[in-house]
Design a protein around this motif. Sequence first.
Motif, short mmCIF file in Angstrom:
data_model
loop_
_atom_site.label_atom_id
_atom_site.label_comp_id
_atom_site.label_asym_id
_atom_site.label_seq_id
_atom_site.Cartn_x
_atom_site.Cartn_y
_atom_site.Cartn_z
N VAL A 131 0.85 -1.18 0.00
CA VAL A 131 0.00 0.00 0.00
C VAL A 131 0.89 1.24 0.00
CG1 VAL A 131 -1.78 1.30 1.25
CG2 VAL A 131 -1.82 -1.21 1.26
N PRO A 132 0.72 2.18 -0.97
CA PRO A 132 -0.31 2.16 -2.01
C PRO A 132 -0.02 1.10 -3.08
CG PRO A 132 1.18 3.98 -2.40
CD PRO A 132 1.59 3.37 -1.09
N GLY A 133 -1.10 0.58 -3.67
CA GLY A 133 -0.91 -0.45 -4.67
C GLY A 133 -1.94 -0.43 -5.79
N THR A 134 -3.18 -0.04 -5.46
CA THR A 134 -4.23 -0.03 -6.47
C THR A 134 -5.01 1.28 -6.45
OG1 THR A 134 -5.82 -1.04 -4.95
CG2 THR A 134 -4.51 -2.53 -6.33
N ASP A 135 -5.68 1.55 -7.57
CA ASP A 135 -6.51 2.75 -7.64
C ASP A 135 -7.91 2.45 -7.08
OD1 ASP A 135 -7.97 1.43 -9.62
OD2 ASP A 135 -7.11 2.58 -11.27
N GLU A 136 -8.80 3.42 -7.20
CA GLU A 136 -10.13 3.26 -6.59
C GLU A 136 -10.94 2.13 -7.22
OE1 GLU A 136 -12.49 6.72 -7.12
OE2 GLU A 136 -12.25 6.78 -9.31
N ASN A 137 -10.54 1.68 -8.41
CA ASN A 137 -11.24 0.58 -9.07
C ASN A 137 -10.54 -0.76 -8.92
OD1 ASN A 137 -13.39 2.19 -10.16
ND2 ASN A 137 -11.93 3.01 -11.65
N GLY A 138 -9.51 -0.80 -8.05
CA GLY A 138 -8.81 -2.05 -7.80
C GLY A 138 -7.77 -2.40 -8.85
N ARG A 139 -7.45 -1.47 -9.73
CA ARG A 139 -6.45 -1.75 -10.75
C ARG A 139 -5.06 -1.36 -10.25
NH1 ARG A 139 -9.35 1.59 -15.49
NH2 ARG A 139 -9.25 3.09 -13.77
N ARG A 140 -4.05 -2.13 -10.68
CA ARG A 140 -2.68 -1.87 -10.25
C ARG A 140 -2.24 -0.46 -10.67
NH1 ARG A 140 1.17 -5.40 -8.88
NH2 ARG A 140 0.07 -7.15 -9.85
N ILE A 141 -1.70 0.29 -9.71
CA ILE A 141 -1.20 1.63 -10.02
C ILE A 141 0.09 1.52 -10.82
CG2 ILE A 141 -0.17 3.70 -9.00
CD1 ILE A 141 -2.22 3.51 -6.76
N GLN A 142 0.15 2.23 -11.93
CA GLN A 142 1.34 2.28 -12.77
C GLN A 142 1.88 3.71 -12.76
OE1 GLN A 142 2.99 -0.08 -14.28
NE2 GLN A 142 1.62 -1.82 -14.10
N ALA A 143 2.77 4.00 -11.80
CA ALA A 143 3.32 5.36 -11.64
C ALA A 143 4.74 5.27 -11.09
CB ALA A 143 2.42 6.19 -10.73
N HIS A 144 5.61 4.60 -11.84
CA HIS A 144 6.96 4.31 -11.36
C HIS A 144 7.93 5.47 -11.64
CE1 HIS A 144 5.53 0.22 -10.79
NE2 HIS A 144 5.00 0.29 -12.01
N GLY A 145 8.94 5.58 -10.77
CA GLY A 145 9.96 6.60 -10.94
C GLY A 145 9.40 8.01 -10.93
N GLY A 146 8.30 8.20 -10.22
CA GLY A 146 7.54 9.43 -10.37
C GLY A 146 7.70 10.46 -9.27
N CYS A 147 6.61 11.21 -9.06
CA CYS A 147 6.64 12.32 -8.11
C CYS A 147 5.22 12.65 -7.68
CB CYS A 147 7.29 13.55 -8.74
SG CYS A 147 6.29 14.30 -10.06
N LEU A 148 5.10 13.47 -6.65
CA LEU A 148 3.82 14.01 -6.21
C LEU A 148 3.81 15.52 -6.42
CD1 LEU A 148 3.21 12.14 -2.81
CD2 LEU A 148 2.49 11.46 -5.11
N LEU A 149 2.66 16.04 -6.81
CA LEU A 149 2.48 17.48 -6.97
C LEU A 149 1.16 17.87 -6.32
CD1 LEU A 149 3.24 20.25 -8.29
CD2 LEU A 149 1.82 19.54 -10.22
N GLU A 150 1.22 18.81 -5.39
CA GLU A 150 0.01 19.31 -4.75
C GLU A 150 -0.47 20.56 -5.48
OE1 GLU A 150 -1.60 20.71 -0.33
OE2 GLU A 150 0.50 20.16 -0.61
N HIS A 151 -1.78 20.60 -5.76
CA HIS A 151 -2.33 21.76 -6.47
C HIS A 151 -3.82 21.88 -6.19
CE1 HIS A 151 -2.51 24.86 -9.55
NE2 HIS A 151 -3.58 24.27 -10.07
N GLU A 152 -4.22 23.04 -5.68
CA GLU A 152 -5.62 23.39 -5.45
C GLU A 152 -6.41 22.29 -4.75
OE1 GLU A 152 -7.24 24.77 -9.16
OE2 GLU A 152 -6.13 26.67 -9.05
#
Length: 427
Positions: free
Chosen positions: A75-96
């Motif tokens: 965790v985190p591992g899946t999106d709200e629909n239970g599908r595997r999250i594919q967001a490797h080597g990434g980043c977070l951005l906060e906005h509004e």
Amino acid sequence: MFGLVYTLLITCFCCFHVSFVEASPSFVITPLGLRIPVGGEQVGKSASAAGADSSPASDGAETSSRNLKFQPGVVPGTDENGRRIQAHGGCLLEHEGAVYWYGENKDGDTKQLSIHTPARVDVVGISVYRTTDFNTWTYEGLALKPDTSDRTNDIHTSKVVERPKVVYNRKTKTFVMLLHIDTADYTYAQVGVATSDSPTGPFQYHGSARPHGWDARDMTVFVDDDEDNTGYLVYSSEDNRVSHIGKLTEDYTGLDGSFARVFVGQSREAPTVFKNGGLYYMVTSGCTGWAPNRAMAHVATCMLCKWKSLGDPSHGSSGEMRASTFYSQGTYVFGPLRFVDGDGTADGDSDELGRFLFLADRWNPKDLRTSTYVWLPMTVRTPAANATRLKGAPPLTPDDAMLWSSVRIRYHEAWDWQTLRDAGAGT
């Protein structure tokens, strides 16, 4: 006799006025003011438990994130629909009032050009997910889609697109994505640029170049909190033997020409940059391909200054786990995160204590689409300005403060926001 005792007990009980006072809720506050309740015991969705397939408010708003626990590799591992999250080597951005998670979509077959080149998948694109509570992630689609027809295009499916980092330029009101662009044999080694008016895209790709004329592979972007919101590009160069740091132009889409060579001969990659107490920090990995290795923390008084190494920031678990950064490789640091009680009482400390979220990938080079994520609590201590460590000693200079700084990434099999809050007391 029993009836008399019973009557006395009931009478005595009724004489007491018991009031129950509900404890004030606590919140974790993100850098731009998102308020997330602290607490809860239920473990969130995991990729394995959900049987996932491989598809993938305003500032200061209060969200609901109870029942959240992070679990490295789960965790985190899946999106709200239970599908595997594919967001490797990434980043977070906060906005509004929301947080966006960008990363490589590796939902493809793993292949290798030769035994001398790293494993890869054909370019699928850069995914973006959205959350307001770090518990539920909504898949917003591909922020950057690949080219499927022109093999000379940088982002054709036959190329390599890695390490996307997205920042928001307040002056141009534009979202800027910088990312590692390469060929399947990893000899192209350039940095690409894409922009969008929306955090979810679509991003328009503008091309790539070798920054300062040098090869560039693993990279990150850092925006300072100074008056100008100065941006910097950090990348592994000179065949990964040296790291370079370059100042970005005001619109974050180019370089102004000034740069520094750091970690000369140390072969560091996977840089993550953050700031605490007026000092600049970085966590890097060694260069061992997809295999995990020992992380190193570094500190400097300015981005283009000389950097000092602070040693391995990994704590907890076994020696083998620490030596491999818990079988993962860093990709981003999110924060600082503050904690406050419902009555407005905020945490305090004699030193400049910073709490952050350390993001890493646990790579599976045999099947990259099944690689997972390791998110862990990280604390940073920076001596306060003009502090003293010994009675009668002169105040610390910025250079002295670097010597007393510490970065700790602590491993937990499962943890929540309260874990990060409590970590500050013993770090």
